[in-house]
Write an enzyme that holds these catalytic residues in place. Structure first.
Site, mmCIF file in Angstrom:
data_model
loop_
_atom_site.group_PDB
_atom_site.id
_atom_site.type_symbol
_atom_site.label_atom_id
_atom_site.label_comp_id
_atom_site.label_asym_id
_atom_site.label_seq_id
_atom_site.Cartn_x
_atom_site.Cartn_y
_atom_site.Cartn_z
ATOM 1 N N GLY A 16 6.176 1.287 2.937
ATOM 2 C CA GLY A 16 6.227 2.648 2.373
ATOM 3 C C GLY A 16 5.699 2.688 0.952
ATOM 4 O O GLY A 16 6.187 3.442 0.115
ATOM 5 N N ARG A 19 2.971 5.529 -1.816
ATOM 6 C CA ARG A 19 3.363 6.478 -2.870
ATOM 7 C C ARG A 19 4.827 6.249 -3.265
ATOM 8 O O ARG A 19 5.498 5.376 -2.717
ATOM 9 C CB ARG A 19 3.146 7.917 -2.399
ATOM 10 C CG ARG A 19 4.004 8.328 -1.209
ATOM 11 C CD ARG A 19 3.553 9.701 -0.736
ATOM 12 N NE ARG A 19 4.179 10.103 0.496
ATOM 13 C CZ ARG A 19 5.292 10.837 0.570
ATOM 14 N NH1 ARG A 19 5.913 11.203 -0.527
ATOM 15 N NH2 ARG A 19 5.775 11.188 1.743
ATOM 16 N N TYR A 163 21.300 10.047 7.029
ATOM 17 C CA TYR A 163 20.695 9.226 5.969
ATOM 18 C C TYR A 163 21.730 8.258 5.370
ATOM 19 O O TYR A 163 21.452 7.055 5.217
ATOM 20 C CB TYR A 163 20.138 10.161 4.893
ATOM 21 C CG TYR A 163 19.429 9.487 3.747
ATOM 22 C CD1 TYR A 163 18.146 8.960 3.901
ATOM 23 C CD2 TYR A 163 20.034 9.394 2.490
ATOM 24 C CE1 TYR A 163 17.491 8.360 2.831
ATOM 25 C CE2 TYR A 163 19.381 8.799 1.427
ATOM 26 C CZ TYR A 163 18.107 8.280 1.598
ATOM 27 O OH TYR A 163 17.468 7.689 0.541
ATOM 28 N N LYS A 167 21.705 4.123 5.430
ATOM 29 C CA LYS A 167 21.700 3.291 4.219
ATOM 30 C C LYS A 167 22.949 2.395 4.158
ATOM 31 O O LYS A 167 22.885 1.269 3.655
ATOM 32 C CB LYS A 167 21.576 4.172 2.966
ATOM 33 C CG LYS A 167 20.251 4.943 2.887
ATOM 34 C CD LYS A 167 19.036 4.014 2.835
ATOM 35 C CE LYS A 167 17.752 4.772 2.542
ATOM 36 N NZ LYS A 167 16.572 3.886 2.474
HETATM 37 P P1 NAP Z 1 8.619 8.884 -0.403
HETATM 38 O O1 NAP Z 1 7.935 9.333 -1.647
HETATM 39 O O2 NAP Z 1 8.818 9.855 0.718
HETATM 40 O O3 NAP Z 1 7.903 7.562 0.135
HETATM 41 C C1 NAP Z 1 8.306 6.936 1.321
HETATM 42 C C2 NAP Z 1 7.085 6.360 2.003
HETATM 43 O O4 NAP Z 1 7.511 5.767 3.243
HETATM 44 C C3 NAP Z 1 6.066 7.437 2.349
HETATM 45 O O5 NAP Z 1 4.773 7.047 1.974
HETATM 46 C C4 NAP Z 1 6.221 7.557 3.853
HETATM 47 O O6 NAP Z 1 5.056 7.983 4.529
HETATM 48 C C5 NAP Z 1 6.566 6.143 4.243
HETATM 49 N N1 NAP Z 1 7.099 6.085 5.590
HETATM 50 C C6 NAP Z 1 7.800 7.021 6.276
HETATM 51 N N2 NAP Z 1 8.041 6.623 7.521
HETATM 52 C C7 NAP Z 1 7.470 5.407 7.667
HETATM 53 C C8 NAP Z 1 7.359 4.490 8.740
HETATM 54 N N3 NAP Z 1 7.891 4.744 9.940
HETATM 55 N N4 NAP Z 1 6.691 3.333 8.549
HETATM 56 C C9 NAP Z 1 6.139 3.061 7.339
HETATM 57 N N5 NAP Z 1 6.201 3.893 6.289
HETATM 58 C C10 NAP Z 1 6.856 5.055 6.451
HETATM 59 O O7 NAP Z 1 10.092 8.369 -0.742
HETATM 60 P P2 NAP Z 1 10.672 7.669 -2.057
HETATM 61 O O8 NAP Z 1 11.459 8.680 -2.779
HETATM 62 O O9 NAP Z 1 9.625 6.895 -2.753
HETATM 63 O O10 NAP Z 1 11.730 6.685 -1.352
HETATM 64 C C11 NAP Z 1 11.482 5.317 -1.123
HETATM 65 C C12 NAP Z 1 12.774 4.670 -0.659
HETATM 66 O O11 NAP Z 1 13.793 4.885 -1.644
HETATM 67 C C13 NAP Z 1 13.322 5.270 0.645
HETATM 68 O O12 NAP Z 1 13.888 4.253 1.437
HETATM 69 C C14 NAP Z 1 14.415 6.201 0.166
HETATM 70 O O13 NAP Z 1 15.406 6.414 1.140
HETATM 71 C C15 NAP Z 1 14.939 5.442 -1.028
HETATM 72 N N6 NAP Z 1 15.643 6.279 -1.990
HETATM 73 C C16 NAP Z 1 15.013 7.277 -2.665
HETATM 74 C C17 NAP Z 1 15.726 8.053 -3.564
HETATM 75 C C18 NAP Z 1 15.093 9.151 -4.355
HETATM 76 O O14 NAP Z 1 15.815 9.820 -5.103
HETATM 77 N N7 NAP Z 1 13.789 9.370 -4.260
HETATM 78 C C19 NAP Z 1 17.091 7.812 -3.773
HETATM 79 C C20 NAP Z 1 17.711 6.789 -3.060
HETATM 80 C C21 NAP Z 1 16.970 6.015 -2.180
HETATM 81 P P3 NAP Z 1 4.841 9.554 4.863
HETATM 82 O O15 NAP Z 1 4.450 10.164 3.609
HETATM 83 O O16 NAP Z 1 3.780 9.594 5.875
HETATM 84 O O17 NAP Z 1 6.168 10.054 5.389
#
Ligand code: NAP
Length: 255
Positions: A16, A19, A163, A167
């Site tokens: 992932g 981005r 979710y 987690k």
């Molecule tokens: P994001 O910007 O949505 O990035 C996640 C990436 O994972 C996207 O590029 C997405 O692709 C890709 N992805 C989705 N489904 C996938 C699959 N089946 N196989 C491979 N890649 C896949 O999210 P983020 O905010 O950077 O989050 C990254 C991680 O941190 C996640 O695990 C999230 O749960 C965790 N997290 C985030 C936050 C927050 O506040 N942002 C807080 C706690 C935990 P698409 O664009 O095509 O969907």
């Protein structure tokens, strides 16, 4: 021992990572000398991110970035991902399970599909990647796996039953994998971000954002680099005696 991390001649695979937080993690590994594998579900975006790193911060470096697209729910694609990383760079030193999604709604309104999709990507996806990586790392007798969980996996959150369950499951996976892999010199830890400034949280309304920020002792969103710093520490030599742990990066929400 130096507290300045270096990842020269190390290979880091981040799921992932086209981005968001994953891209920030890949960028920080690249800056500290690692060869990085940008992996995401969208092949074009993976290529773009790898190209951006190679043309930017890696322009005059020995190390490089490559793109290997993989849907983490597809175990054959995941096997090809870790195999591709080793074929290109010779080892698999760090794997970050970062790919994840949300499908938020209240429990009583949540469809089985919303439940299954989130569990399949966030939890089974991380299992697929961990299993494939563990086989290689156990043979190497070294390796670091870092799972990106969430504070809601420890505290729960209204509107995020699927979710938070995924987690919480990931934290359980982290501990069991840590126990199984410790005798082979492989550590497995998790980072639990709070409210981080990415497209995932951009989707929230201004009102919801304001209400949420009131619950953050440090009164601001975190940046993807704040999460990356904890991941790099856990992947570094400095953390060689730490396994099975979850570090919260959340501005103090989780105490
Ligand atoms: P994001 O910007 O949505 O990035 C996640 C990436 O994972 C996207 O590029 C997405 O692709 C890709 N992805 C989705 N489904 C996938 C699959 N089946 N196989 C491979 N890649 C896949 O999210 P983020 O905010 O950077 O989050 C990254 C991680 O941190 C996640 O695990 C999230 O749960 C965790 N997290 C985030 C936050 C927050 O506040 N942002 C807080 C706690 C935990 P698409 O664009 O095509 O969907």
């Amino acid at each position: 021992m130096s507290l300045v991390h270096t990842f020269e001649n190390k290979t880091a695979v981040i799921t992932g990572s086209a981005r968001g937080i994953g891209k920030a993690i890949a960028t920080e590994f690249a800056k500290l000398g690692a060869n990085v594998v940008i992996s995401d579900i969208n092949a074009e975006m993976c290529e773009e991110t790898a190209k951006e790193l190679n043309a930017g911060i890696l322009k005059s470096s020995e190390n490089s970035a490559i793109a290997i697209a993989a849907d983490v729910t597809d175990s054959s694609a995941v096997e090809a991902l870790v195999k591709g990383a080793v074929e290109k760079f010779g080892s698999l030193d760090v794997v970050v399970n970062n790919a994840g999604i949300t499908r938020d709604t209240l429990l009583v309104r949540m469809s089985e599909e919303d439940w299954d999709t989130v569990i399949r990507i966030n939890l089974r996806g991380s299992f697929n990647v961990t299993r494939a990586s563990a086989k290689i790392m156990m043979k190497q007798r070294s390796g670091r796996i870092v799972n990106i969980a969430s504070v809601v996996g420890m505290r729960g959150n209204a509107g995020q039953a699927n979710y938070s369950a995924s987690k919480a499951g990931l934290i359980g996976l982290t501990k069991s994998a840590a126990l199984e892999l410790a005798p082979r010199g492989v550590t497995v830890n998790a980072v639990a971000p709070g409210f981080i400034n990415t497209e995932m949280t951009d989707a929230m309304t201004e009102q919801a954002t304001e209400a949420f920020l009131k619950t953050v002792p440090l009164r601001r969103k975190g940046e993807p680099e704040d999460v990356a710093a904890a991941v790099l520490f856990l992947a570094s030599e400095s953390a060689s005696y730490i396994t099975g742990q979850t570090i919260s990066v959340c501005g103090g929400i989780n105490m």
